[in-house]
Design a protein around this motif. Structure first.
Motif, PDB file in Angstrom:
ATOM      1  N   VAL A  68       0.841  -1.204   0.000  1.00  0.00           N
ATOM      2  CA  VAL A  68       0.000   0.000   0.000  1.00  0.00           C
ATOM      3  C   VAL A  68       0.875   1.252   0.000  1.00  0.00           C
ATOM      4  CG1 VAL A  68      -1.798   1.303   1.221  1.00  0.00           C
ATOM      5  CG2 VAL A  68      -1.835  -1.202   1.269  1.00  0.00           C
ATOM      6  N   LEU A  69       0.544   2.175  -0.886  1.00  0.00           N
ATOM      7  CA  LEU A  69       1.159   3.506  -0.864  1.00  0.00           C
ATOM      8  C   LEU A  69       0.222   4.416  -0.069  1.00  0.00           C
ATOM      9  CD1 LEU A  69       3.194   5.657  -1.734  1.00  0.00           C
ATOM     10  CD2 LEU A  69       1.925   5.913  -3.868  1.00  0.00           C
ATOM     11  N   TRP A  70       0.649   4.738   1.156  1.00  0.00           N
ATOM     12  CA  TRP A  70      -0.140   5.620   2.022  1.00  0.00           C
ATOM     13  C   TRP A  70       0.271   7.074   1.772  1.00  0.00           C
ATOM     14  CZ3 TRP A  70      -4.015   3.601   4.854  1.00  0.00           C
ATOM     15  CH2 TRP A  70      -3.958   2.238   5.180  1.00  0.00           C
ATOM     16  N   ILE A  71      -0.716   7.937   1.545  1.00  0.00           N
ATOM     17  CA  ILE A  71      -0.444   9.373   1.398  1.00  0.00           C
ATOM     18  C   ILE A  71      -1.159  10.107   2.533  1.00  0.00           C
ATOM     19  CG2 ILE A  71      -0.598  11.375  -0.115  1.00  0.00           C
ATOM     20  CD1 ILE A  71       0.692   9.547  -1.889  1.00  0.00           C
ATOM     21  N   PRO A  72      -0.417  10.571   3.544  1.00  0.00           N
ATOM     22  CA  PRO A  72      -1.052  11.332   4.623  1.00  0.00           C
ATOM     23  C   PRO A  72      -1.489  12.710   4.116  1.00  0.00           C
ATOM     24  CG  PRO A  72       1.169  10.545   5.228  1.00  0.00           C
ATOM     25  CD  PRO A  72       1.028  10.401   3.760  1.00  0.00           C
ATOM     26  N   VAL A  73      -2.647  13.153   4.592  1.00  0.00           N
ATOM     27  CA  VAL A  73      -3.177  14.481   4.229  1.00  0.00           C
ATOM     28  C   VAL A  73      -3.747  15.126   5.491  1.00  0.00           C
ATOM     29  CG1 VAL A  73      -4.863  15.726   2.793  1.00  0.00           C
ATOM     30  CG2 VAL A  73      -3.800  13.646   1.907  1.00  0.00           C
ATOM     31  N   GLU A  74      -3.513  16.417   5.653  1.00  0.00           N
ATOM     32  CA  GLU A  74      -4.141  17.120   6.781  1.00  0.00           C
ATOM     33  C   GLU A  74      -5.649  16.923   6.686  1.00  0.00           C
ATOM     34  OE1 GLU A  74      -1.403  20.922   7.991  1.00  0.00           O
ATOM     35  OE2 GLU A  74      -2.558  21.119   6.154  1.00  0.00           O
ATOM     36  N   GLY A  75      -6.266  16.565   7.807  1.00  0.00           N
ATOM     37  CA  GLY A  75      -7.688  16.238   7.748  1.00  0.00           C
ATOM     38  C   GLY A  75      -8.572  17.023   8.698  1.00  0.00           C
ATOM     39  N   GLU A  76      -7.988  17.949   9.457  1.00  0.00           N
ATOM     40  CA  GLU A  76      -8.793  18.723  10.409  1.00  0.00           C
ATOM     41  C   GLU A  76      -9.886  19.497   9.674  1.00  0.00           C
ATOM     42  OE1 GLU A  76      -8.755  18.673  13.587  1.00  0.00           O
ATOM     43  OE2 GLU A  76      -6.769  18.070  14.288  1.00  0.00           O
ATOM     44  N   ARG A  77     -11.121  19.390  10.162  1.00  0.00           N
ATOM     45  CA  ARG A  77     -12.248  20.054   9.485  1.00  0.00           C
ATOM     46  C   ARG A  77     -12.101  21.571   9.469  1.00  0.00           C
ATOM     47  NH1 ARG A  77     -16.771  16.056  11.179  1.00  0.00           N
ATOM     48  NH2 ARG A  77     -16.495  14.532   9.516  1.00  0.00           N
ATOM     49  N   SER A  78     -11.330  22.096  10.431  1.00  0.00           N
ATOM     50  CA  SER A  78     -11.163  23.556  10.503  1.00  0.00           C
ATOM     51  C   SER A  78     -10.302  24.092   9.354  1.00  0.00           C
ATOM     52  CB  SER A  78     -10.514  23.944  11.840  1.00  0.00           C
ATOM     53  OG  SER A  78      -9.279  23.258  11.987  1.00  0.00           O
ATOM     54  N   ILE A  79      -9.550  23.212   8.682  1.00  0.00           N
ATOM     55  CA  ILE A  79      -8.714  23.652   7.554  1.00  0.00           C
ATOM     56  C   ILE A  79      -9.527  23.516   6.271  1.00  0.00           C
ATOM     57  CG2 ILE A  79      -6.521  23.322   6.329  1.00  0.00           C
ATOM     58  CD1 ILE A  79      -5.522  21.719   8.770  1.00  0.00           C
ATOM     59  N   MET A  83       4.494  13.274   3.449  1.00  0.00           N
ATOM     60  CA  MET A  83       5.420  12.332   2.800  1.00  0.00           C
ATOM     61  C   MET A  83       4.770  10.955   2.673  1.00  0.00           C
ATOM     62  SD  MET A  83       8.275  13.485   1.688  1.00  0.00           S
ATOM     63  CE  MET A  83       9.441  12.121   1.626  1.00  0.00           C
ATOM     64  N   PRO A  84       4.926  10.324   1.517  1.00  0.00           N
ATOM     65  CA  PRO A  84       4.294   9.018   1.292  1.00  0.00           C
ATOM     66  C   PRO A  84       5.016   7.891   2.032  1.00  0.00           C
ATOM     67  CG  PRO A  84       5.667   9.590  -0.584  1.00  0.00           C
ATOM     68  CD  PRO A  84       5.711  10.770   0.343  1.00  0.00           C
ATOM     69  N   ILE A  85       4.284   6.816   2.268  1.00  0.00           N
ATOM     70  CA  ILE A  85       4.830   5.602   2.893  1.00  0.00           C
ATOM     71  C   ILE A  85       4.490   4.432   1.979  1.00  0.00           C
ATOM     72  CG2 ILE A  85       4.568   3.985   4.818  1.00  0.00           C
ATOM     73  CD1 ILE A  85       3.673   6.390   6.534  1.00  0.00           C
ATOM     74  N   LEU A  86       5.492   3.652   1.587  1.00  0.00           N
ATOM     75  CA  LEU A  86       5.231   2.405   0.863  1.00  0.00           C
ATOM     76  C   LEU A  86       5.334   1.273   1.883  1.00  0.00           C
ATOM     77  CD1 LEU A  86       4.601   1.224  -1.955  1.00  0.00           C
ATOM     78  CD2 LEU A  86       7.060   0.802  -2.195  1.00  0.00           C
ATOM     79  N   TRP A  87       4.200   0.643   2.159  1.00  0.00           N
ATOM     80  CA  TRP A  87       4.094  -0.313   3.279  1.00  0.00           C
ATOM     81  C   TRP A  87       3.722  -1.695   2.786  1.00  0.00           C
ATOM     82  CZ3 TRP A  87      -0.751  -2.542   4.689  1.00  0.00           C
ATOM     83  CH2 TRP A  87      -0.736  -3.294   5.880  1.00  0.00           C
ATOM     84  N   GLN A  88       4.344  -2.695   3.386  1.00  0.00           N
ATOM     85  CA  GLN A  88       3.916  -4.086   3.220  1.00  0.00           C
ATOM     86  C   GLN A  88       3.705  -4.670   4.615  1.00  0.00           C
ATOM     87  OE1 GLN A  88       7.276  -5.043   0.224  1.00  0.00           O
ATOM     88  NE2 GLN A  88       5.681  -6.533  -0.255  1.00  0.00           N
ATOM     89  N   PRO A  89       2.620  -5.402   4.832  1.00  0.00           N
ATOM     90  CA  PRO A  89       2.379  -5.931   6.179  1.00  0.00           C
ATOM     91  C   PRO A  89       3.476  -6.901   6.602  1.00  0.00           C
ATOM     92  CG  PRO A  89       0.816  -6.866   4.589  1.00  0.00           C
ATOM     93  CD  PRO A  89       1.565  -5.793   3.880  1.00  0.00           C
TER      94      PRO A  89
END
Length: 223
Positions: free
Chosen positions: A116-127, A136-142
């Motif tokens: 999985v390529l995880w892409i974090p994004v700011e998620g606060e509703r106030s923004i 920064m992306p994360i390439l993850w394998q369990p």
């Protein structure tokens, strides 16, 4: 410059994902001539679709990995101000009928979560949506333990489905994986196994990763 053709290699995919880090969603949307919605009430999947377009994903809503030729699934993950996931992560629709003999290794959950390529994004509703930054992306394998947890939860949930107990499965079932209704509204119905072995109608369900599981993935990479 954002290139929307499918990436040829995983390295190329990662370079593109890293190039998005630090940009706002409005920066990316403007480069792609895509309008930014005022809110996500009617456009819940907008951020994921924007990132799919920006990175050249081809699967769309098809039941396969977003980058099938690379064996990579793309998942955006909205974070709060403390860098923790704000919500569970949708994986795929759950099969509720004709599940006899289906194994973990054959399942769509297994297939989608192998890389999985995880892409974090700011998620606060106030923004405002357009002003939210991409991380920064994360390439993850369990790892072996994560695979064990996922398989155990999937097998327990699928056993309940096969016994016709789908209506008794709650979001509390599962250590890292949960089953929840997945439909625009409660009027959408699909076939499932009834307790007497016949077919009944119920709301579609989807598999979701619990927030403590995705928080652990982030901790693995970012400390």
């Amino acid at each position: 410059m954002i290139i929307t053709t499918p990436p040829v290699t995983i390295d190329e995919l990662m370079q593109r994902a890293e190039a998005l880090a630090g940009l706002t969603l409005a920066d990316v949307a403007q480069a792609l001539s895509i309008a930014v919605p005022a809110n996500l009430n009617r456009d819940k999947g907008w951020i994921g679709q924007l990132l799919e377009t920006a990175l050249g994903a081809e699967a769309g809503s098809k039941p396969e990995q977003d980058f099938l030729h690379l064996g990579v699934e793309l998942k955006s993950i909205p974070l709060n101000a403390n860098g923790l996931p704000l919500e569970t992560t949708y994986v795929c629709v759950a099969p509720l009928n004709n599940v006899t003999g289906l194994s973990w290794q054959q399942s769509l959950v297994y297939h989608k979560l192998q890389r999985v390529l995880w892409i974090p994004v700011e998620g606060e509703r106030s923004i405002p949506i357009g002003e939210r930054h991409i991380g920064m992306p994360i390439l993850w394998q369990p790892n072996a333990e994560q695979q064990r947890q996922l398989q155990q939860d999937w097998e327990e949930i699928m056993e309940l489905i096969s016994l016709g107990k789908v209506s008794q499965i709650s979001a509390r079932h599962g250590e890292v994986l949960q089953l929840r209704p997945k439909a625009a509204n409660s009027k959408v119905l699909t076939e499932s196994i009834a307790e007497d072995g016949n077919v009944q109608l119920t709301n579609p369900r989807g598999f979701y990763l619990k927030t403590q599981f995705t928080a652990e993935i982030l901790r693995q990479y970012f400390g």
